[in-house]
Motif scaffolding. Structure first.
Motif, mmCIF file in Angstrom:
data_model
loop_
_atom_site.group_PDB
_atom_site.id
_atom_site.type_symbol
_atom_site.label_atom_id
_atom_site.label_comp_id
_atom_site.label_asym_id
_atom_site.label_seq_id
_atom_site.Cartn_x
_atom_site.Cartn_y
_atom_site.Cartn_z
ATOM 1 N N TYR A 55 1.029 22.039 -29.044
ATOM 2 C CA TYR A 55 0.958 22.502 -27.660
ATOM 3 C C TYR A 55 -0.054 21.704 -26.840
ATOM 4 O O TYR A 55 -0.675 22.218 -25.937
ATOM 5 C CB TYR A 55 0.642 23.998 -27.609
ATOM 6 C CG TYR A 55 1.778 24.852 -28.113
ATOM 7 C CD1 TYR A 55 2.762 25.318 -27.252
ATOM 8 C CD2 TYR A 55 1.877 25.169 -29.463
ATOM 9 C CE1 TYR A 55 3.819 26.079 -27.718
ATOM 10 C CE2 TYR A 55 2.937 25.935 -29.948
ATOM 11 C CZ TYR A 55 3.905 26.379 -29.064
ATOM 12 O OH TYR A 55 4.953 27.123 -29.530
ATOM 13 N N LEU A 81 -0.465 29.786 -24.635
ATOM 14 C CA LEU A 81 -0.889 28.507 -25.211
ATOM 15 C C LEU A 81 -0.786 27.371 -24.196
ATOM 16 O O LEU A 81 -1.668 26.499 -24.137
ATOM 17 C CB LEU A 81 -0.046 28.188 -26.451
ATOM 18 C CG LEU A 81 -0.276 29.090 -27.675
ATOM 19 C CD1 LEU A 81 0.714 28.756 -28.781
ATOM 20 C CD2 LEU A 81 -1.704 28.943 -28.187
ATOM 21 N N LEU A 123 -9.547 29.522 -27.181
ATOM 22 C CA LEU A 123 -8.620 29.891 -28.253
ATOM 23 C C LEU A 123 -9.371 30.121 -29.559
ATOM 24 O O LEU A 123 -9.068 31.052 -30.316
ATOM 25 C CB LEU A 123 -7.569 28.790 -28.428
ATOM 26 C CG LEU A 123 -6.510 29.034 -29.510
ATOM 27 C CD1 LEU A 123 -5.704 30.289 -29.216
ATOM 28 C CD2 LEU A 123 -5.578 27.821 -29.618
#
Length: 435
Positions: free
Chosen positions: A89, A55, A114
């Motif tokens: 994040y 991440l 992502l």
């Protein structure tokens, strides 16, 4: 840290130690490479370090995290709270572009990647769960109602004359409101009572299509996951009817992934345990477990005694369970009326106008543990005994209920002792030793 940086580190710390650290780093990188390459769920779960490493590396690919970035546009991923930034994040840009949620966001390569990987993983999960024919999917931050509304609106352009949606009744407000919000007229099909169970009335569905005209029907809107005594709709038979008249079939599959054959095998043991415990408890109090063989998750227990003495006792039972921290159990009284967008539903929550008697629901969904069942049974037994005493209902079942409570208490104490020992890491040789 790339290979060059690790080589430089060897000049500061012993090379053997650095190489060991490099090997560990490559293990994390190998897992990330396999995920990106295959786009499928890993066979073994990732540890938190690997997840956070991935991440963080994705986040620094978004422009709002570029060192020296100067953003002068309207969408720059700015955030006022560092707490919010850490929680996400620092993935602040979001996904898609105006008018196309699946488009790549030029300022957010990491977030876009992502998103693509997430869609790929969910597709893999759906196939693992048994939906082999699914070809694509995408994840959006929508709940059941809005997701259904968008599906209905998407069909509008394919069927411009249609204004009706045929809907086998399921007493869940968002399902019904989704059809109204999309601008269509729901046609409610009442369920058939087969023994204790409520099943799809296939003949009425087909007759209604014929009566309205197939071209005027947007779709048949069915449901998979529901509370007993309603069973999931007869999907295969409905699909055949829809194919016969060339009518689309929209399936509300919220929570339905856990109903697949694969997931059913996983939770079958807990379902059987919950079923047997409710059956014993219900019989101890002169009630019974309803026979709903076509619902593999939800169970129902009759509450005839309370209905005979007092309607208020039925709803009071639900309140007592809630205040005792029992969540998810539903107490369904008889004759509740509910108005939704101008439509009146008699017997709301029971999926039919007038079910035979009130009942209590409990479900064996993914994640439930034996301890959850034991505590639920203990608290339900206690609540039932209190109400039976208050309403002046006596009988042999009270003694049985007391015995069940004592048995549960002994089991709880044993479980508590085991938990304490595990948490404190007490060795077997230390148990029952004098202090």
């Amino acid at each position: 840290m790339n290979t060059e940086n690790f080589a430089l580190c060897e000049k500061i710390v012993s090379p053997s130690y650095i190489r060991q650290g490099l090997q560990a780093h490559r293990t994390h990188e190998h897992l990330i490479r396999l995920l990106i390459e295959k786009g499928k769920c890993p066979e073994d779960e990732w540890d938190e370090n690997t997840i956070e490493l991935f991440l963080h590396e994705l986040a620094i690919m978004d422009s709002n995290n570029f060192l020296g970035n100067c953003g002068v546009g309207e969408r720059e991923g700015r955030v006022a709270s560092s707490l919010v930034a850490r929680r996400h994040y620092r993935l602040m840009h979001g996904i898609g572009r105006s008018g196309d949620i699946a488009a790549i966001q030029p300022k957010a390569a990491g977030s876009s990647l992502l998103n693509k990987i997430t869609n790929s993983l969910v597709l893999d999960i759906l196939r693992i769960a048994g939906v082999r024919s699914v070809s694509s999917c995408f994840v959006v931050p929508l709940a059941t109602g809005m997701s259904l509304t968008l599906c209905f609106l998407a069909l509008r352009h394919r069927r411009p004359k249609a204004k009706f949606i045929i809907w086998p009744r399921i007493d869940q407000k968002s399902c019904f409101k989704s059809m109204i919000t999309a601008g269509f007229e729901p046609v409610v099909i009442e369920n058939l009572l087969e023994g204790d169970e409520l099943r799809t009335d296939l003949q009425s569905v087909e007759s209604k299509i014929q009566q309205l005209g197939a071209e005027n029907v947007l779709c048949v809107h069915s449901t998979t996951s529901c509370f007993a005594p309603r069973a999931p709709d007869r999907l295969e038979e409905l699909a055949q009817i829809c194919a016969k008249y060339d009518v689309p079939h929209i399936v509300n599959n919220a929570y339905g992934v856990q109903l697949s054959k694969c997931m059913h095998l996983i939770q079958q043991e807990m379902f059987s345990y919950l079923s047997s415990e409710i059956k014993k408890l219900s019989e101890a109090h002169g009630e019974r477990l309803l026979e709903t063989p076509n619902n593999p998750v939800s169970l129902a227990m009759s509450l005839k005694k309370f209905h005979e003495r007092s309607d208020r006792a039925v709803t009071q039972l639900g309140s007592m369970l809630f205040t005792r921290l029992v969540s998810g159990a539903r107490v369904v009284p008889v004759g509740t009326k509910q108005d939704i967008n101008g439509y009146t539903f008699q017997g709301f929550m029971s999926h039919t106008n007038c079910y035979q008697f009130p009942y209590l629901n409990a479900a064996s969904a993914i994640g439930i543990k034996k301890q959850d069942v034991d505590i639920f049974i203990k608290k339900l037994d206690k609540c039932l005994k209190i109400l039976l005493k208050e309403k002046g209902i006596s009988g042999a079942e009270m003694e049985t209920g007391t015995a069940m409570l004592e048995k549960s208490s002994d089991a709880d104490m044993g479980q508590l002792s085991e938990t304490v020992q595990n948490n404190l890491k007490i060795g077997a040789d230390m148990v029952n030793q004098p202090v």
